[in-house]
Motif scaffolding. Structure first.
Motif, mmCIF file in Angstrom:
data_model
loop_
_atom_site.group_PDB
_atom_site.id
_atom_site.type_symbol
_atom_site.label_atom_id
_atom_site.label_comp_id
_atom_site.label_asym_id
_atom_site.label_seq_id
_atom_site.Cartn_x
_atom_site.Cartn_y
_atom_site.Cartn_z
ATOM 1 N N GLN A 1 0.851 -1.182 0.000
ATOM 2 C CA GLN A 1 0.000 0.000 0.000
ATOM 3 C C GLN A 1 0.886 1.231 0.000
ATOM 4 O OE1 GLN A 1 -2.155 -0.820 3.612
ATOM 5 N NE2 GLN A 1 -0.808 0.485 4.837
ATOM 6 N N LYS A 2 0.287 2.368 -0.320
ATOM 7 C CA LYS A 2 1.056 3.598 -0.420
ATOM 8 C C LYS A 2 1.698 3.955 0.918
ATOM 9 C CE LYS A 2 0.734 8.461 -1.817
ATOM 10 N NZ LYS A 2 -0.147 9.555 -2.307
ATOM 11 N N CYS A 3 2.965 4.330 0.856
ATOM 12 C CA CYS A 3 3.679 4.831 2.031
ATOM 13 C C CYS A 3 3.449 6.340 2.076
ATOM 14 C CB CYS A 3 5.164 4.513 1.933
ATOM 15 S SG CYS A 3 6.182 5.276 3.213
ATOM 16 N N THR A 4 2.639 6.776 3.015
ATOM 17 C CA THR A 4 2.347 8.207 3.135
ATOM 18 C C THR A 4 2.258 8.588 4.596
ATOM 19 O OG1 THR A 4 0.734 9.952 2.645
ATOM 20 C CG2 THR A 4 -0.134 7.718 2.837
ATOM 21 N N GLY A 5 3.019 9.591 4.972
ATOM 22 C CA GLY A 5 3.032 10.027 6.357
ATOM 23 C C GLY A 5 4.372 10.601 6.751
ATOM 24 N N PHE B 1 22.861 16.777 12.411
ATOM 25 C CA PHE B 1 21.605 16.032 12.494
ATOM 26 C C PHE B 1 21.425 15.434 13.890
ATOM 27 C CE2 PHE B 1 20.939 16.698 8.221
ATOM 28 C CZ PHE B 1 19.984 15.882 7.634
ATOM 29 N N ASP B 2 20.175 15.385 14.364
ATOM 30 C CA ASP B 2 19.863 14.596 15.542
ATOM 31 C C ASP B 2 19.972 13.119 15.185
ATOM 32 O OD1 ASP B 2 19.285 16.863 17.060
ATOM 33 O OD2 ASP B 2 17.183 16.858 16.423
ATOM 34 N N GLU B 3 20.243 12.277 16.176
ATOM 35 C CA GLU B 3 20.341 10.841 15.907
ATOM 36 C C GLU B 3 19.017 10.280 15.393
ATOM 37 O OE1 GLU B 3 21.729 9.042 19.501
ATOM 38 O OE2 GLU B 3 23.791 9.765 19.231
ATOM 39 N N GLU B 4 17.918 10.876 15.812
ATOM 40 C CA GLU B 4 16.588 10.502 15.337
ATOM 41 C C GLU B 4 15.890 11.766 14.842
ATOM 42 O OE1 GLU B 4 13.925 7.869 17.784
ATOM 43 O OE2 GLU B 4 12.649 9.661 17.768
ATOM 44 N N PHE B 5 15.297 11.701 13.672
ATOM 45 C CA PHE B 5 14.614 12.868 13.109
ATOM 46 C C PHE B 5 13.423 12.404 12.273
ATOM 47 C CE2 PHE B 5 17.742 11.494 10.036
ATOM 48 C CZ PHE B 5 17.139 11.660 8.806
ATOM 49 N N LEU B 6 12.559 13.352 11.914
ATOM 50 C CA LEU B 6 11.348 13.055 11.167
ATOM 51 C C LEU B 6 11.485 13.510 9.716
ATOM 52 C CD1 LEU B 6 8.673 14.251 13.764
ATOM 53 C CD2 LEU B 6 9.373 11.895 13.302
ATOM 54 N N ALA B 7 10.784 12.801 8.840
ATOM 55 C CA ALA B 7 10.740 13.196 7.433
ATOM 56 C C ALA B 7 9.476 12.625 6.793
ATOM 57 C CB ALA B 7 11.975 12.711 6.681
ATOM 58 N N PRO B 8 8.875 13.352 5.850
ATOM 59 C CA PRO B 8 7.671 12.865 5.168
ATOM 60 C C PRO B 8 8.007 11.940 4.002
ATOM 61 C CG PRO B 8 7.910 15.269 4.975
ATOM 62 C CD PRO B 8 9.189 14.728 5.493
ATOM 63 N N HIS B 9 7.056 11.039 3.708
ATOM 64 C CA HIS B 9 7.147 10.164 2.536
ATOM 65 C C HIS B 9 5.803 10.162 1.831
ATOM 66 C CE1 HIS B 9 11.065 8.020 3.137
ATOM 67 N NE2 HIS B 9 10.873 8.475 4.369
ATOM 68 N N SER B 10 5.845 9.965 0.515
ATOM 69 C CA SER B 10 4.635 9.830 -0.288
ATOM 70 C C SER B 10 4.995 9.042 -1.541
ATOM 71 C CB SER B 10 4.075 11.207 -0.651
ATOM 72 O OG SER B 10 2.922 11.093 -1.445
ATOM 73 N N ARG B 11 4.829 7.718 -1.481
ATOM 74 C CA ARG B 11 5.275 6.874 -2.597
ATOM 75 C C ARG B 11 4.619 5.497 -2.523
ATOM 76 N NH1 ARG B 11 9.137 3.825 0.091
ATOM 77 N NH2 ARG B 11 9.959 4.836 1.972
ATOM 78 N N TYR B 12 4.622 4.820 -3.678
ATOM 79 C CA TYR B 12 4.053 3.485 -3.791
ATOM 80 C C TYR B 12 5.122 2.406 -3.906
ATOM 81 C CZ TYR B 12 -0.524 5.604 -4.715
ATOM 82 O OH TYR B 12 -1.709 6.312 -4.625
ATOM 83 N N LYS C 1 -10.689 12.011 -5.848
ATOM 84 C CA LYS C 1 -10.629 11.140 -7.027
ATOM 85 C C LYS C 1 -11.301 9.796 -6.783
ATOM 86 C CE LYS C 1 -6.362 12.915 -9.136
ATOM 87 N NZ LYS C 1 -4.955 12.578 -9.515
ATOM 88 N N GLY C 2 -11.700 9.545 -5.535
ATOM 89 C CA GLY C 2 -12.322 8.271 -5.210
ATOM 90 C C GLY C 2 -11.338 7.142 -5.011
ATOM 91 N N LEU C 3 -10.070 7.480 -4.831
ATOM 92 C CA LEU C 3 -9.055 6.458 -4.632
ATOM 93 C C LEU C 3 -9.111 5.925 -3.209
ATOM 94 C CD1 LEU C 3 -6.019 8.193 -6.397
ATOM 95 C CD2 LEU C 3 -7.568 6.477 -7.360
ATOM 96 N N LYS C 4 -8.815 4.653 -3.060
ATOM 97 C CA LYS C 4 -8.729 4.058 -1.732
ATOM 98 C C LYS C 4 -7.383 4.455 -1.139
ATOM 99 C CE LYS C 4 -8.969 -0.314 0.778
ATOM 100 N NZ LYS C 4 -9.048 -1.805 0.659
ATOM 101 N N THR C 5 -7.404 5.382 -0.235
ATOM 102 C CA THR C 5 -6.155 5.916 0.316
ATOM 103 C C THR C 5 -6.248 6.039 1.823
ATOM 104 O OG1 THR C 5 -4.589 7.768 0.188
ATOM 105 C CG2 THR C 5 -6.917 8.302 -0.020
ATOM 106 N N ASP C 6 -5.185 5.708 2.507
ATOM 107 C CA ASP C 6 -5.138 5.801 3.961
ATOM 108 C C ASP C 6 -4.795 7.213 4.396
ATOM 109 O OD1 ASP C 6 -5.688 3.077 4.274
ATOM 110 O OD2 ASP C 6 -3.563 2.538 4.155
#
Length: 302
Positions: free
Chosen positions: A162-166, A183-194, A253-258
């Motif tokens: 399923q799509k990786c989004t978040g 950089f911090d040892e742990e950090f956040l970043a967005p993704h949006s891909r299949y 668009k009516g897509l099944k998306t989380d």
């Protein structure tokens, strides 16, 4: 120092409102300094939004940066006015005889297509081949990173269930490398891909080093051993609302998306998401421009 962009570029107003230092070419020519020449290969549908996101990050450095925007001649963009492309963009044919200190190849919402079925794939491979001799360092984002891994190193992608989004946690694995300095040892970043790329396959390539991984144990930030190519599998350049707009678009668009994971407060799409990755986005672009472009590029390309 400022980023040099045309006076009429729509992104200029947004950046000035955010107190990003911008200047036009007339003023830049009065300064006795050689600006870094960066070419952006913009493959995203919403080109104006992507321009703003990238220019915001390029403009927050102590270096003067001159930007050239590039679109593919072999693809007809449906989400941008032709007049915008005509006024602000070049094609490869226009710039192929020039040299650049840095290049950015953006993502594109086509990752479910095989590379060879992308209508501009041949043109893009020509640009990537040209970059070997005409560009000091190349930054590849999301699908652009997958394209670089495939073209330069023969590493393919695979489709996710399923799509990786978040917005996800990431971990620095090589803290002494200059690209992740600060950089911090742990950090956040967005993704949006299949699709994704195998961490084991990338690690097995002797020409590549994985600098950061995601909490799903996927490669996030990859550096070539010759330090010419930087590949980011996510979207640190995204602003706070980008994932929300993508989610709303897919729903319409009516897509099944989380719902994007770890993104909306209380997982409620009605609440305003926070920009929790801004500092690392600025840090990554600043480190790239300083250590891999400015410190490495010749003062005179000849």
């Amino acid at each position: 120092m400022p980023i040099n962009i045309p006076k009429q570029l729509p992104a200029r107003n947004v950046l000035e409102q955010e107190n990003i230092f911008v200047m036009d070419l007339d003023r830049a020519h009065t300064q006795d300094i050689r600006p870094l020449k960066i070419v952006i290969v913009n493959l995203m549908p919403d080109k104006e939004r992507t321009e703003t996101q990238l220019l915001r990050l390029l403009g927050n450095t102590p270096l003067q940066v001159s930007v050239t925007l590039l679109h593919t001649a072999s693809h007809q963009s449906k989400n941008v006015e032709p007049s915008h492309l005509k006024q602000f963009y070049n094609t490869f044919e226009n710039i192929k005889d020039k040299r650049f200190d840095g290049m950015i190849i953006t993502g594109a919402p086509i990752e479910q297509l095989p590379f060879e079925e992308v209508d501009y794939w041949r043109e893009l491979t020509t640009i990537m081949e040209w970059s070997k001799t005409h560009v000091t360092s190349v930054l590849h984002i999301c699908w652009g990173a997958q394209a670089a891994l495939y073209y330069h190193y023969g590493i393919g992608k695979f489709e996710l269930p399923q799509k990786c989004t978040g917005v996800y946690k990431h971990y620095v694995k090589k803290p002494t490398v200059e690209l992740v300095r600060g950089f911090d040892e742990e950090f956040l970043a967005p993704h949006s891909r299949y699709t994704s790329t195998s961490l084991e396959t990338v690690q097995a390539c002797e020409d590549l080093t994985v600098l950061c991984t995601s909490e799903e144990n996927e490669p996030f930030l990859i550096l070539s051993k010759d330090e010419k190519h930087v590949m980011i599998t996510g979207h640190l350049e995204y602003d706070a609302k980008t994932l929300a707009d993508e989610y709303e678009r897919d729903v319409k668009k009516g897509l099944k998306t989380d719902i994007p994971e770890n993104y909306f407060p209380n997982n409620d799409p009605g609440q305003k998401p926070l920009h929790r990755w801004r500092s690392h986005a600025h840090l990554l672009f600043s480190n790239w421009l300083n250590y891999y472009v400015y410190q490495e590029t010749p003062f005179e390309w000849e």
